[in-house]
Design an enzyme around this catalytic site. Structure first.
Site, PDB file in Angstrom:
ATOM      1  N   ASP A  75     -34.382   2.022   9.522  1.00 17.92           N
ATOM      2  CA  ASP A  75     -33.346   2.630   8.660  1.00 17.92           C
ATOM      3  C   ASP A  75     -32.113   3.079   9.446  1.00 17.92           C
ATOM      4  O   ASP A  75     -31.188   3.654   8.882  1.00 17.92           O
ATOM      5  CB  ASP A  75     -33.925   3.818   7.884  1.00 17.92           C
ATOM      6  CG  ASP A  75     -34.349   4.956   8.803  1.00 17.92           C
ATOM      7  OD1 ASP A  75     -34.268   4.795  10.045  1.00 17.92           O
ATOM      8  OD2 ASP A  75     -34.750   6.009   8.291  1.00 17.92           O
ATOM      9  N   ARG A  91      -9.847  16.023  20.293  1.00 15.16           N
ATOM     10  CA  ARG A  91      -8.443  16.093  19.878  1.00 15.16           C
ATOM     11  C   ARG A  91      -8.262  16.933  18.609  1.00 15.16           C
ATOM     12  O   ARG A  91      -7.182  17.379  18.306  1.00 15.16           O
ATOM     13  CB  ARG A  91      -7.868  14.678  19.694  1.00 15.16           C
ATOM     14  CG  ARG A  91      -7.578  14.029  21.037  1.00 15.16           C
ATOM     15  CD  ARG A  91      -7.048  12.616  20.915  1.00 15.16           C
ATOM     16  NE  ARG A  91      -8.101  11.661  20.607  1.00 15.16           N
ATOM     17  CZ  ARG A  91      -7.889  10.359  20.444  1.00 15.16           C
ATOM     18  NH1 ARG A  91      -6.680   9.880  20.560  1.00 15.16           N
ATOM     19  NH2 ARG A  91      -8.889   9.549  20.176  1.00 15.16           N
ATOM     20  N   ASP A  95       3.938  13.350  27.808  1.00 12.72           N
ATOM     21  CA  ASP A  95       4.661  14.515  27.292  1.00 12.72           C
ATOM     22  C   ASP A  95       4.629  15.630  28.337  1.00 12.72           C
ATOM     23  O   ASP A  95       3.984  15.501  29.380  1.00 12.72           O
ATOM     24  CB  ASP A  95       4.072  14.986  25.952  1.00 12.72           C
ATOM     25  CG  ASP A  95       2.565  15.144  26.031  1.00 12.72           C
ATOM     26  OD1 ASP A  95       2.048  15.353  27.151  1.00 12.72           O
ATOM     27  OD2 ASP A  95       1.902  15.049  24.990  1.00 12.72           O
ATOM     28  N   LYS A 108       7.472  13.027  23.833  1.00  9.76           N
ATOM     29  CA  LYS A 108       6.790  12.488  22.650  1.00  9.76           C
ATOM     30  C   LYS A 108       6.657  13.620  21.636  1.00  9.76           C
ATOM     31  O   LYS A 108       5.733  14.428  21.719  1.00  9.76           O
ATOM     32  CB  LYS A 108       5.403  11.957  23.039  1.00  9.76           C
ATOM     33  CG  LYS A 108       4.575  11.449  21.876  1.00  9.76           C
ATOM     34  CD  LYS A 108       3.251  10.906  22.393  1.00  9.76           C
ATOM     35  CE  LYS A 108       2.193  10.894  21.334  1.00  9.76           C
ATOM     36  NZ  LYS A 108       0.899  10.485  21.821  1.00  9.76           N
ATOM     37  N   THR A 134      -5.517   3.745  20.411  1.00  7.13           N
ATOM     38  CA  THR A 134      -4.938   2.607  19.673  1.00  7.13           C
ATOM     39  C   THR A 134      -3.939   1.845  20.531  1.00  7.13           C
ATOM     40  O   THR A 134      -3.537   0.742  20.187  1.00  7.13           O
ATOM     41  CB  THR A 134      -4.170   3.100  18.422  1.00  7.13           C
ATOM     42  OG1 THR A 134      -3.056   3.887  18.866  1.00  7.13           O
ATOM     43  CG2 THR A 134      -5.053   3.931  17.510  1.00  7.13           C
TER      44      THR A 134
HETATM   45  C1  R5P Z   1      -2.355  12.510  22.970  1.00  6.11           C
HETATM   46  O1  R5P Z   1      -1.887  13.653  23.052  1.00  6.11           O
HETATM   47  C2  R5P Z   1      -3.102  11.833  24.058  1.00  6.11           C
HETATM   48  O2  R5P Z   1      -2.836  12.408  25.307  1.00  6.11           O
HETATM   49  C3  R5P Z   1      -2.802  10.357  24.098  1.00  6.11           C
HETATM   50  O3  R5P Z   1      -1.415  10.168  24.387  1.00  6.11           O
HETATM   51  C4  R5P Z   1      -3.089   9.680  22.808  1.00  6.11           C
HETATM   52  O4  R5P Z   1      -4.300  10.118  22.289  1.00  6.11           O
HETATM   53  C5  R5P Z   1      -3.107   8.178  23.007  1.00  6.11           C
HETATM   54  O5  R5P Z   1      -3.479   7.587  21.805  1.00  6.11           O
HETATM   55  P1  R5P Z   1      -3.034   6.133  21.390  1.00  6.11           P
HETATM   56  O6  R5P Z   1      -3.482   5.192  22.465  1.00  6.11           O
HETATM   57  O7  R5P Z   1      -3.765   5.929  20.077  1.00  6.11           O
HETATM   58  O8  R5P Z   1      -1.542   6.136  21.198  1.00  6.11           O
END
Ligand code: R5P
Length: 291
Positions: A34, A93, A166, A189, A220
């Site tokens: 299952d 996150r 950032d 950013k 991503t």
């Molecule tokens: C965000 O604050 C993290 O430090 C990464 O910049 C972010 O999670 C990257 O995600 P992705 O590859 O989806 O843009």
């Protein structure tokens, strides 16, 4: 001391056990028809210090449940101390409520790890260091940045500049840059720009220079791809992406390379084909020092 390899971190656990010069135990892990998980530790663990290594990337929920079961089983067998080594902590996150009523997932996950039997907790480049306040057990957030820097220093880079995503990433970037004796900076950013990411370099010129983009995680790939587009328009020479946690699918990796990134350089907190740097030395070193 005994190291236990969770199925998400079998190679890293082997490297950690080797560094710790202790036995490695591969638990019996299977799945019921299952879909439920079955975990068995077929070893004597009484009075042992047990180090469980299990990352919690995709499939996050399965890997988390396996971690909870391993912690509980080790405690049940009488382990004196169980160190939960979770190189990549999922849900990190969602560390606060962005909208009223949201579950603060990070808080829940930390509570569950502790309640499952962890006596101490070790992780690497957790998204927000403040997350460790969710634990009441000793907790250590290691950084892989110097290891990544040492790897990058061996590449023949031309007048390199290390860029964070950032302002918050500046300390990470500094730790990489020290190893290369290189300039470092960050890109802007805006936190609000979730759909359209706008990025601009802050202080440094990137034209005709090799650029290494550094992030804690690539998921991503959207952030790295957009940053690469901007850097290319500013005539950066070669662009590399370095991260601790390569939470990327093959499809995402191909998109990143196609966008103009020479290579993605990552660690084995998530075992992936980009994992060219192992975090085993910092994990084992910390355990040997007794935290
Ligand atoms: C965000 O604050 C993290 O430090 C990464 O910049 C972010 O999670 C990257 O995600 P992705 O590859 O989806 O843009």
């Amino acid at each position: 001391m005994i190291t236990i390899a969770g199925s998400a971190s079998s190679k890293l656990a082997e490297r950690v056990a080797k560094q710790l010069k202790c036995p490695l135990l591969n638990p019996e892990i299977k799945r019921f028809p299952d879909g439920e998980l079955y975990v068995r530790l077929d070893n004597k663990l009484e009075e042992e210090h047990v180090v469980i290594v299990q990352s919690t990337h995709h499939p996050q929920n399965d890997n988390l449940i396996e971690l909870f079961l391993l912690l509980d089983a080790a405690k049940d067998l009488g382990a004196r101390r169980v160190t939960a080594t979770v190189p990549y902590l999922t849900y990190a996150r969602q560390d606060k409520q962005f909208k009223p009523g949201e579950a603060t997932s990070t808080h829940t996950i930390c509570k569950l790890i502790e309640h499952a039997g962890a006596d101490d907790f070790l992780t690497v480049d957790m998204h927000n260091n403040g997350v460790i306040q969710n634990f009441s057990i000793p907790t250590f957030n290691l950084t892989a940045m110097p290891l990544l820097g040492q790897y990058l220093a061996k590449l023949k880079l031309q007048d390199p500049v290390i860029l964070g995503i950032d302002q918050e990433s500046l300390e990470r970037v500094r730790r990489v840059a020290i190893e290369l004796k290189a300039d470092y900076d960050y890109l802007g950013k805006p936190k609000v720009a979730l759909k359209k990411i706008t990025i601009q370099p802050k202080h440094l010129e990137v034209a005709k220079r090799d650029v290494i983009l550094v992030d804690d995680i690539i998921s991503t790939g959207g952030t790295i791809i957009e940053a690469t587009r901007i850097l290319r328009s500013q005539r950066a020479r070669k662009i590399y992406a370095a991260c601790t946690h390569p939470a990327v699918t093959e499809d995402t990796l191909q998109k990143i390379l196609k966008a103009g990134v020479q290579a993605v350089i990552a660690t084995d907190t998530i075992e992936h084909r980009t994992s060219v740097v192992s975090v085993a030395p910092i994990i084992a070193g910390t355990i040997q020092q007794g935290f």
